[in-house]
Design an enzyme around this catalytic site. Structure first.
Site, PDB file in Angstrom:
ATOM      1  N   GLU A 153      -9.699  -4.535  -1.504  1.00 35.15           N
ATOM      2  CA  GLU A 153      -9.447  -3.234  -1.205  1.00 35.15           C
ATOM      3  C   GLU A 153      -7.856  -3.232  -0.977  1.00 35.15           C
ATOM      4  O   GLU A 153      -7.635  -3.735   0.197  1.00 35.15           O
ATOM      5  CB  GLU A 153     -10.157  -2.487  -0.264  1.00 35.15           C
ATOM      6  CG  GLU A 153      -9.712  -1.302   0.196  1.00 35.15           C
ATOM      7  CD  GLU A 153     -10.725  -0.780   1.021  1.00 35.15           C
ATOM      8  OE1 GLU A 153     -11.256  -1.414   1.974  1.00 35.15           O
ATOM      9  OE2 GLU A 153     -10.707   0.636   1.124  1.00 35.15           O
ATOM     10  N   GLU A 159      -1.463  -0.515   7.185  1.00 34.70           N
ATOM     11  CA  GLU A 159      -2.551  -1.449   7.672  1.00 34.70           C
ATOM     12  C   GLU A 159      -2.482  -2.932   7.013  1.00 34.70           C
ATOM     13  O   GLU A 159      -2.841  -3.906   7.559  1.00 34.70           O
ATOM     14  CB  GLU A 159      -3.849  -0.876   7.064  1.00 34.70           C
ATOM     15  CG  GLU A 159      -4.277   0.489   7.751  1.00 34.70           C
ATOM     16  CD  GLU A 159      -5.582   0.768   7.167  1.00 34.70           C
ATOM     17  OE1 GLU A 159      -6.569   0.065   7.026  1.00 34.70           O
ATOM     18  OE2 GLU A 159      -5.750   2.228   7.162  1.00 34.70           O
ATOM     19  N   HIS A 189      -6.331   5.639   0.725  1.00 35.55           N
ATOM     20  CA  HIS A 189      -4.882   4.730   0.576  1.00 35.55           C
ATOM     21  C   HIS A 189      -4.195   5.003  -0.666  1.00 35.55           C
ATOM     22  O   HIS A 189      -2.951   5.110  -0.648  1.00 35.55           O
ATOM     23  CB  HIS A 189      -5.388   3.191   0.516  1.00 35.55           C
ATOM     24  CG  HIS A 189      -6.221   2.716   1.599  1.00 35.55           C
ATOM     25  ND1 HIS A 189      -5.779   2.893   2.914  1.00 35.55           N
ATOM     26  CD2 HIS A 189      -7.401   2.229   1.858  1.00 35.55           C
ATOM     27  CE1 HIS A 189      -6.441   2.554   3.706  1.00 35.55           C
ATOM     28  NE2 HIS A 189      -7.576   2.091   3.223  1.00 35.55           N
ATOM     29  N   ARG A 218      -8.151  11.814   5.308  1.00 36.05           N
ATOM     30  CA  ARG A 218      -9.477  11.015   5.572  1.00 36.05           C
ATOM     31  C   ARG A 218     -10.668  11.792   6.109  1.00 36.05           C
ATOM     32  O   ARG A 218     -11.430  11.241   6.701  1.00 36.05           O
ATOM     33  CB  ARG A 218      -9.034   9.743   6.449  1.00 36.05           C
ATOM     34  CG  ARG A 218      -9.626   8.471   5.806  1.00 36.05           C
ATOM     35  CD  ARG A 218      -9.055   7.275   6.679  1.00 36.05           C
ATOM     36  NE  ARG A 218      -9.382   6.104   5.854  1.00 36.05           N
ATOM     37  CZ  ARG A 218      -9.336   4.911   6.054  1.00 36.05           C
ATOM     38  NH1 ARG A 218      -8.948   4.418   7.229  1.00 36.05           N
ATOM     39  NH2 ARG A 218      -9.679   4.012   5.251  1.00 36.05           N
ATOM     40  N   GLU A 247     -16.153   7.197   2.695  1.00 36.02           N
ATOM     41  CA  GLU A 247     -15.535   6.492   3.912  1.00 36.02           C
ATOM     42  C   GLU A 247     -14.655   7.439   4.567  1.00 36.02           C
ATOM     43  O   GLU A 247     -13.430   7.327   4.411  1.00 36.02           O
ATOM     44  CB  GLU A 247     -14.989   5.127   3.593  1.00 36.02           C
ATOM     45  CG  GLU A 247     -14.600   4.358   4.833  1.00 36.02           C
ATOM     46  CD  GLU A 247     -13.819   3.045   4.458  1.00 36.02           C
ATOM     47  OE1 GLU A 247     -14.469   2.052   4.463  1.00 36.02           O
ATOM     48  OE2 GLU A 247     -12.615   3.276   3.984  1.00 36.02           O
TER      49      GLU A 247
HETATM   50  C1  LER Z   1      -9.631   0.437   6.066  1.00 34.95           C
HETATM   51  O1  LER Z   1      -8.525   1.516   6.371  1.00 34.95           O
HETATM   52  C2  LER Z   1     -10.414   0.667   5.001  1.00 34.95           C
HETATM   53  O2  LER Z   1     -10.308   1.554   3.928  1.00 34.95           O
HETATM   54  C3  LER Z   1     -11.864  -0.161   4.924  1.00 34.95           C
HETATM   55  O3  LER Z   1     -12.440   0.064   3.870  1.00 34.95           O
HETATM   56  C4  LER Z   1     -11.590  -1.685   4.952  1.00 34.95           C
HETATM   57  O4  LER Z   1     -11.950  -2.402   6.029  1.00 34.95           O
HETATM   58 MN    MN Z   2     -11.930   1.986   2.432  1.00 37.21          MN
END
Ligand code: LER
Ligand code: MN
Length: 272
Positions: A153, A159, A189, A218, A247
């Protein structure tokens, strides 16, 4: 495309971007009631949940396991695959490998996110990438033995400084011997790092193995300002048929985030 929702069982990640926290049974019951196809799990480690009881809970709720995150290795234990200490790297590798096996038994891939660490201090970028390559050359074949890919990822610049874009990560995986690494496109991201989310997805094409569906802030899809219709159109164009996994932060509540996530999933993936 299939829907998934995140379930985090790591106390240290209580404030993290996961819809459900702490109670696996309740999360699965609610995920099933809302109509999700699967859950994505963030366990403390590979021993925390007896695979037989997970299997029962999933079966009872007719849910699949979409993927398993390794983030607890970093968040709870500060294990990183690019730690300068070889003993720590070794423990990190073992931690991730155990989760590859755990997830693989459910037909699910494990994810390398925050455990990739970063290049800083005395660790050059070249050195960090060599360590990641070494780890992936083991994790890729290990996942392959279970019939699943291993997911890398790219993370935003706050990060990690190893892979911030899909293209950077694609160029890197192309240099590996293992052909079993796929990319995880986390739209949160991507929104920070890519010039164009749809173009980045189209360019990565079949290299994409999993998607974290999140809006600009997010929050659940539709609670921010990312053009997710264009993103999903690009995924459709490249023939992506994997998970869109929510997520996201449990905002304003886990219940409302989950309800919005499945509603947005249905709207975004409705036949057109
Ligand atoms: C962290 O920002 C993230 O996107 C997770 O999926 C990875 O640990
Ligand atoms: Mn993620």
């Amino acid at each position: 495309m299939k829907s998934a929702v995140t379930v985090c069982l790591v106390p240290e990640a209580r404030s993290g971007p996961f819809v459900f926290h702490g109670d696996l049974e309740r999360a699965c019951t609610r995920a099933a009631e809302l109509g999700f196809d699967a859950i994505e799990l963030f366990p403390p480690d590979a021993e925390a949940i007896d695979p037989r009881s997970l299997r029962q809970i999933l079966h009872r709720n007719r849910l699949q396991l979409a993927a398993v995150g390794t983030g607890a290795g970093w968040v709870a234990r500060k294990l990183s695959l690019t730690d300068p200490d070889p003993a720590v790297r070794h423990r990190a590798q073992q931690f991730a490998a155990a989760l590859v096996d755990y997830a693989g038994a459910f037909g699910a891939p494990a994810i390398l996110g925050s455990m990739q660490g970063r290049a800083d201090g005395a660790t050059t970028r070249e050195q960090a990438l060599a360590w990641i390559a070494e780890a992936l050359e083991q994790l890729g074949p290990r996942a392959h033995a279970q019939g699943v890919p291993f997911l890398l990822e790219p993370l935003n610049r706050y990060e990690s400084n190893l892979f911030n874009t899909l293209h950077q990560a694609s160029l890197f995986t192309a240099t590996l011997r293992t052909r079993n690494i796929r990319l995880l496109a986390d739209l949160f991201h991507l929104n920070i790092e890519e010039a164009s989310i749809p173009d980045a997805l189209r360019t990565a094409g079949s290299g994409i193995g999993h998607v974290h569906l999140a809006d600009s802030n997010r929050s659940a899809a539709g609670f921010g300002h990312t053009d997710l219709t264009a993103a999903v159109a690009a995924l459709r164009e490249i023939g992506y048929d994997g998970y869109l996994s929510a997520e996201v932060f449990p905002r304003p509540t886990a219940e409302e985030a989950a309800t919005q996530a499945i509603r947005a999933f249905r709207t975004l993936t409705a036949a057109r």
